[in-house]
Design a protein around this motif. Structure first.
Motif, PDB file in Angstrom:
ATOM      1  N   SER A 196       0.831  -1.205   0.000  1.00 58.82           N
ATOM      2  CA  SER A 196       0.000   0.000   0.000  1.00 58.82           C
ATOM      3  C   SER A 196       0.863   1.252   0.000  1.00 58.82           C
TER       4      SER A 196
ATOM      5  N   VAL B 193       2.522   1.810  -3.432  1.00 56.77           N
ATOM      6  CA  VAL B 193       1.540   2.306  -4.394  1.00 56.77           C
ATOM      7  C   VAL B 193       1.273   3.791  -4.157  1.00 56.77           C
ATOM      8  N   SER B 194       1.134   4.173  -2.895  1.00 59.45           N
ATOM      9  CA  SER B 194       0.889   5.573  -2.561  1.00 59.45           C
ATOM     10  C   SER B 194       2.047   6.458  -3.001  1.00 59.45           C
TER      11      SER B 194
ATOM     12  N   ASN C 106      -6.043  -3.062  -4.219  1.00 61.31           N
ATOM     13  CA  ASN C 106      -7.496  -2.921  -4.217  1.00 61.31           C
ATOM     14  C   ASN C 106      -8.194  -4.276  -4.141  1.00 61.31           C
TER      15      ASN C 106
ATOM     16  N   SER D 290      -1.257  -1.330  -7.877  1.00 55.10           N
ATOM     17  CA  SER D 290      -2.403  -0.703  -7.221  1.00 55.10           C
ATOM     18  C   SER D 290      -3.641  -1.594  -7.288  1.00 55.10           C
TER      19      SER D 290
ATOM     20  N   LEU E 135       2.209   6.674  -6.924  1.00 51.98           N
ATOM     21  CA  LEU E 135       1.195   7.515  -7.556  1.00 51.98           C
ATOM     22  C   LEU E 135       1.480   8.998  -7.314  1.00 51.98           C
TER      23      LEU E 135
END
Length: 637
Positions: free
Chosen positions: A572, A575-576, A593, A589, A579
């Motif tokens: 997580s 991915v954060s 999800n 990502s 992005l």
């Protein structure tokens, strides 16, 4: 030295055994022997005086020849001209495995052969003995039988053609990259092989013949016509098709059918759609032909050294061809072939389709990690290769990670080759098929579907360049702790890979139920532990876990629950960061999800159901009612 063929030319005196035998010996470049030269003097004297030999006379002579045949079999092989008029005489001569003797019977009527004998000079055999030979003759029912009422050249040509029916154990059609690699693999395992490639003027000319001349093995025959190709294969025949999926497969099958016989087996080794495989199997089964749809993975190197093979379809067909496929396949850590009968119908090609889907997502995931390291962390390709190699030493090894490290180290002139490759990814369709197949049975295929979309998006290069110029986005993320970032990245890689494999195996499990295939997930994973593109340390663990329980979802095994709990936060976080730093991470990502939805007791889908009922009266279920009950609401009141 291996064992070699013995060709025994038999028939009554005057049928042309010596003439034909010498020509065949020249053709095969092996010694010629005349059985008459091995007669003891007493036999020769008896025949020259006009007396026929009896069985007592022939017995020591036949046993002498039988011993010679053993020697020739262990040496260069040989052509032997011998009358061998009775079946019991031929049984004595059969002193070696029947596989290594080709019997060739020269058949002609009394009048024709009598005229030939009258024209001979200086031969001890008299015409009067011919009647005795015809009375003694027991025509063989097996082997090559040739009518001698034709020219020597015609006889040799016919023998050569008919001999091929006894030569090859396997046939292969299509000498593209994979076809050539598999052919070389087959020959290296000692099998006798016939290969066929179509003739296309100025494009594909004499491909099969050229392939044969390039091989050191004498166990390969090349053809550009289907009928002699089929004739050249031992019955019941096994023929491997290595042609492009789609209409090409149907065209080849249509061309083969007139020459096939009941009990023959066709193996489609290309990336055919599983529904096409089901259709073809049903069509061929109606005429008694077995059909196998065999997914083959490993690329050019795997084809040559040993691929992973996933055959499905006719079980009787697999009994015919399974030995060939298992012998040429890669080996797992225990030495077992990475080839196993998958199941009925198109299950083999279905499994290969899912394999390719997992492959798409693994490739995209690694590409995303490379992109982050290159453009956010500012590592050069060689440094990124070092990072990937360090992961490989920590139980995260995979073929794709290995080759990516090799790719990143490759230099050309003044820079890295990777920087000169256009960022437009191609595809052959199997990834998209996986998405379609998942939709048909209502299964999520998040990482795999997203990897296909990422390739599609990469294809609109000119639009992306224009959008980049217009938006000129800049990163708002600053790398503060590189060491911690790299630790999180490694954990994120493992978590995303586990989720991707979980998604692929969930699709397989549901398809097995949907189509009543009864698939063994552990065996499928084992077949994928070597030879294929997605082989990895992770796959070894997956195979072992499914062996314990074929019905448990991958991320519900205690071992993976522990791993996911300790790695999902890192995924997580990566991915954060990615992005906000301007790096697209579609698969990474999507993996997050998927996991968050999969592990949430309460999702957002209740809103969707309410929306559907509002505009389309599609009804909904309630948490405070039976699951068999459905409700509709007038939402404006």
């Amino acid at each position: 030295m291996g064992l070699e063929k013995i060709y025994i030319i038999c028939g009554v005196s005057g049928s042309g055994k010596t003439t034909i035998g010498k020509r065949l010996a020249e053709l095969f470049n092996i010694p010629f022997y005349d059985a008459d030269d091995f007669h003891p003097k007493t036999n020769i004297k008896k025949m020259s005086e006009g007396y026929p030999l009896n069985d007592e006379d022939r017995t020591p002579w036949l046993h002498k020849l039988a011993e010679e045949i053993k020697k020739w079999n262990s040496d260069r092989g040989a052509v032997l001209a011998c009358s061998a008029l009775k079946q019991k005489y031929r049984q004595v001569l059969q002193s070696i495995d029947a596989e290594y003797i080709n019997w060739i019977f020269l058949d002609g009527n009394y009048d024709l052969i009598s005229k030939r004998i009258q024209a001979r000079e200086n031969h001890f055999f008299k015409k009067e003995l011919l009647t005795s030979q015809f009375n003694t003759l027991e025509k063989p029912e097996q082997g090559v039988i040739i009518d001698i009422d034709k020219s020597v050249e015609e006889i040799i040509h016919e023998i050569e053609l008919k001999l091929k029916t006894q030569v090859s154990q396997l046939g292969l059609i299509g000498l593209g990259v994979m076809g050539k690699g598999l052919s070389k693999n087959i020959l290296s395992k000692g099998f006798r092989l016939s290969v066929y490639n179509r003739q296309v003027e100025k494009k594909e000319v004499d491909i099969a013949k050229k392939f044969v001349t390039e091989q050191e093995s004498q166990k390969v025959l090349g053809f550009d016509q289907l009928q002699p190709f089929v004739i050249s294969i031992k019955r019941p025949r096994s023929i491997l098709l290595m042609v492009n999926a789609g209409k090409s497969v149907d065209m080849v099958i249509e061309g083969l059918i007139p020459f096939l016989e009941k009990g023959d087996c066709l193996i489609d080794g290309g990336n055919s759609h599983f529904k096409d495989t089901i259709r073809r199997e049903r069509l061929l089964s109606e005429i008694g032909i077995h059909f196998i749809g065999a997914g083959i993975s490993g690329g050019e190197d795997g084809a040559l050294r040993g691929p992973s093979i996933m055959p499905g379809g006719s079980e009787k067909g697999y009994e015919l061809c399974g030995n060939f496929l298992e012998t040429i396949a890669a080996r797992d850590k225990n030495g077992n072939p990475c080839c196993s009968y998958i199941g009925i119908e198109g299950s083999g090609h279905y499994i290969k389709m899912v394999h390719n889907g997992i492959e798409y997502a693994e490739m995209q995931g690694i590409a995303e990690l490379y992109h982050l390291l290159r453009f956010y962390v500012k590592k050069n390709p060689e440094q990124i290769a070092d990072i990937f190699d360090s992961w490989r030493k920590k139980g995260k090894d995979s073929y794709l990670l290995e080759i990516t490290a090799d790719i990143l180290r490759k230099k050309e002139e003044d820079g890295f080759l990777i920087d000169k490759i256009l960022d437009k990814a191609g595809q052959k369709g199997t990834g998209g098929w996986s998405t379609e197949a998942a939709l048909e049975i209502g299964m999520p295929l998040s990482t795999i579907s997203e990897s296909v979309m990422a390739r599609n998006l990469s294809g609109i290069k000119s639009q992306r360049v224009k959008a980049s110029e217009v938006y000129q986005l800049e990163s708002s993320e600053i790398l503060e702790d590189e060491s911690m970032f790299l630790k999180d990245l490694e954990k994120a890689f493992l978590a995303a890979s586990i989720l991707n494999h979980h998604i692929g195996f969930e699709l397989i499990k549901q398809a097995s139920k949907e189509y009543n295939w009864d698939l063994n997930l552990s065996e499928i994973a084992r077949v994928w532990t070597n030879g294929c593109i997605i082989r990895s340390d992770l796959m070894e663990h997956i195979s072992a876990l499914f062996k314990e329980n074929n019905d448990t979802s991958l991320i519900m095994f205690p071992e993976f629950i522990t791993i996911m709990k300790s790695n999902i936060d890192s995924l997580s976080k990566i991915v954060s960061i990615g992005l906000t730093s301007g790096c697209s991470l579609p698969v990474m990502s999507t993996a997050v999800n998927y996991f968050l939805t999969y592990t949430s007791a309460q999702s957002s889908a209740n809103i969707i159901q309410a929306q559907r009922d509002y505009f389309g009266a599609h009804t909904y279920q309630r948490v405070d009612a039976l699951l068999t009950e459905y409700f509709h609401t007038n939402w404006k009141d």
